[in-house]
Scaffold this motif. Structure first.
Motif, PDB file in Angstrom:
ATOM      1  N   LEU A 214       0.836  -1.199   0.000  1.00  0.00           N
ATOM      2  CA  LEU A 214       0.000   0.000   0.000  1.00  0.00           C
ATOM      3  C   LEU A 214       0.872   1.251   0.000  1.00  0.00           C
ATOM      4  N   PRO A 215       0.659   2.175  -0.897  1.00  0.00           N
ATOM      5  CA  PRO A 215       1.474   3.397  -0.921  1.00  0.00           C
ATOM      6  C   PRO A 215       1.226   4.269   0.306  1.00  0.00           C
ATOM      7  N   GLY A 216       2.300   4.879   0.780  1.00  0.00           N
ATOM      8  CA  GLY A 216       2.186   5.786   1.918  1.00  0.00           C
ATOM      9  C   GLY A 216       1.878   5.101   3.221  1.00  0.00           C
ATOM     10  N   THR A 217       2.149   3.779   3.322  1.00  0.00           N
ATOM     11  CA  THR A 217       1.812   2.999   4.507  1.00  0.00           C
ATOM     12  C   THR A 217       3.030   2.219   4.970  1.00  0.00           C
ATOM     13  N   LEU A 218       3.241   2.162   6.276  1.00  0.00           N
ATOM     14  CA  LEU A 218       4.326   1.370   6.850  1.00  0.00           C
ATOM     15  C   LEU A 218       3.725   0.125   7.491  1.00  0.00           C
ATOM     16  N   VAL A 219       4.203  -1.050   7.037  1.00  0.00           N
ATOM     17  CA  VAL A 219       3.698  -2.323   7.563  1.00  0.00           C
ATOM     18  C   VAL A 219       4.887  -3.089   8.135  1.00  0.00           C
ATOM     19  N   PRO A 220       5.228  -2.869   9.403  1.00  0.00           N
ATOM     20  CA  PRO A 220       6.411  -3.526   9.970  1.00  0.00           C
ATOM     21  C   PRO A 220       6.166  -4.998  10.253  1.00  0.00           C
ATOM     22  N   ASP A 221       7.271  -5.739  10.425  1.00  0.00           N
ATOM     23  CA  ASP A 221       7.176  -7.102  10.905  1.00  0.00           C
ATOM     24  C   ASP A 221       6.709  -7.082  12.369  1.00  0.00           C
ATOM     25  N   TRP A 222       6.635  -8.274  12.964  1.00  0.00           N
ATOM     26  CA  TRP A 222       6.249  -8.384  14.367  1.00  0.00           C
ATOM     27  C   TRP A 222       7.098  -7.423  15.195  1.00  0.00           C
ATOM     28  N   VAL A 223       6.444  -6.543  15.957  1.00  0.00           N
ATOM     29  CA  VAL A 223       7.140  -5.483  16.680  1.00  0.00           C
ATOM     30  C   VAL A 223       7.542  -5.980  18.064  1.00  0.00           C
ATOM     31  N   THR A 224       8.842  -5.905  18.355  1.00  0.00           N
ATOM     32  CA  THR A 224       9.339  -6.286  19.681  1.00  0.00           C
ATOM     33  C   THR A 224       9.552  -5.069  20.581  1.00  0.00           C
ATOM     34  N   ASP A 225       9.531  -3.876  20.016  1.00  0.00           N
ATOM     35  CA  ASP A 225       9.717  -2.650  20.797  1.00  0.00           C
ATOM     36  C   ASP A 225       8.429  -1.836  20.780  1.00  0.00           C
ATOM     37  N   MET A 226       7.390  -2.360  21.426  1.00  0.00           N
ATOM     38  CA  MET A 226       6.136  -1.622  21.467  1.00  0.00           C
ATOM     39  C   MET A 226       6.238  -0.319  22.260  1.00  0.00           C
ATOM     40  N   PRO A 227       6.972  -0.251  23.385  1.00  0.00           N
ATOM     41  CA  PRO A 227       7.085   1.053  24.057  1.00  0.00           C
ATOM     42  C   PRO A 227       7.662   2.137  23.152  1.00  0.00           C
TER      43      PRO A 227
END
Length: 354
Positions: free
Chosen positions: A239-252
């Motif tokens: 999707l343009p203009g969208t960030l889709v990260p992998d599983w996030v380990t640094d939620m804070p």
């Protein structure tokens, strides 16, 4: 079910050990025989991901509060009774703390019938109280809000207290990883306010791609959290203009760097955001307790709720901008965190003859 209950259980165990106690986390679904627990989890996962109408019907039939008699979860829960009492006896448990409604049904049943010697202190992880959390045999109920505590107090005779949510201490402190997230946001979409879209650990959400497109077209940077749903992640990655990260380990760090969270479940991600000082907007909630929880959060003033695309964008513009409105929402959310659950549980254990 999902990662929220597990996250709460692990944090309570960490706090207990930090205070000098022994703690053991037990997954009730793994105690059920014949693979029933795995089947139940798969059914719930499939329902919220693909057949939300099925879970909505189940919630109305089994969980929704009200005077009409509904089937109890005890017949299923009691299948794990022997294994749970064996664990309690083997470990010499001074107290058992259910953080899942089926576990609360089981401990209440076992306590009422004299089969569990250790007292049970139920920590309710939901903003909206549904009936399967409640059993008169439990010794203590600990709730997220005074509103929930009043609901519980009207329906059970056990003591009820308000402690607020349970999140790891990293969500309250400045996060070292936030700076790197901000740099990543700026590289991806310079000058656009970053907005987190959460679909939970299972990646369950309604029209998530449409919401991401809406936000990107309106000048925001959507950060879409797909949990462990790799199929959803692959579908949204382009999707343009969208960030889709992998599983996030640094939620804070992520929550500290973002400007708003768009939430659909009123679960653990939402309370982590409140602890981090991140405003929350409920939108397209999951059926059943997700929708009830989103409405209850908004009624308490700790979040806002958007009923359509126009009100969503309006809320995001208000909350992403610095000012009194954003500050009031942040302050109201942080007021929820009030008590030490482990201290209250330890006090109950000291009062027990076990």
């Amino acid at each position: 079910m999902g990662a929220g209950h597990d996250t709460v259980a692990r944090e309570l165990a960490r706090r207990a050990r930090e205070q000098g106690h022994d703690a053991q986390v037990v997954d009730l679904l793994r105690l059920l025989p014949y693979g029933l627990g795995a089947g139940l989890r798969l059914f719930y996962q499939a329902s919220v991901r693909h057949f939300p109408w099925a879970y909505a019907g189940l919630y109305r039939a089994l969980l929704r509060p009200g005077p009409r008699h509904r089937p109890s979860g005890i017949p299923l829960a009691r299948l794990a009774g022997r294994r749970l009492t064996d664990i309690a006896e083997r470990t010499g448990a001074d107290v058992v703390v259910p953080v899942f409604h089926l576990a609360a049904q089981l401990t209440g049943h076992l306590r009422a019938h004299g089969r569990l010697r250790s007292p049970s202190a139920v920590f309710m992880t939901d903003f909206a109280v549904h009936r399967q959390w409640l059993h008169p045999g439990n010794d203590l109920y600990l709730c997220l809000t005074d509103d929930a505590a009043r609901d519980v107090g009207r329906r059970v005779a056990a003591p009820v207290e308000t402690t607020g949510p349970v999140v790891a201490p990293g969500f309250f402190a400045p996060a070292a990883g936030a700076a790197e997230w901000r740099r990543r946001f700026e590289r991806c979409a310079p000058g656009r306010p970053p907005v987190v879209l959460s679909a939970g650990a299972w990646g369950a959400a309604s029209e998530l791609d449409g919401t991401a497109r809406l936000l990107a077209a309106a000048g925001f940077l959507p950060i879409v959290l797909c949990g462990r749903n790799e199929r959803l992640r692959a579908r949204l990655a382009g999707l343009p203009g969208t960030l889709v990260p992998d599983w996030v380990t640094d939620m804070p760090g992520l929550l500290r760097a973002a400007r708003v969270l768009v939430d659909n479940a009123a679960g653990q991600t939402a309370v982590q955001a409140l602890a981090s000082g991140l405003p929350v907007v409920g939108y397209r909630p999951l059926p059943g307790h997700g929708a009830e929880g989103v409405r209850r959060m908004a009624a308490l003033g700790v979040s806002e709720i958007a009923v359509d695309a126009a009100t969503l964008l309006c809320a995001l513009r208000r909350l992403s901008a610095d000012g009194a409105h954003r500050d009031r929402r942040i302050a109201r959310g942080r007021e929820l965190f009030r008590g030490d659950v482990v201290a209250r549980v330890a006090a109950l254990a000291r009062m027990s003859p076990v």
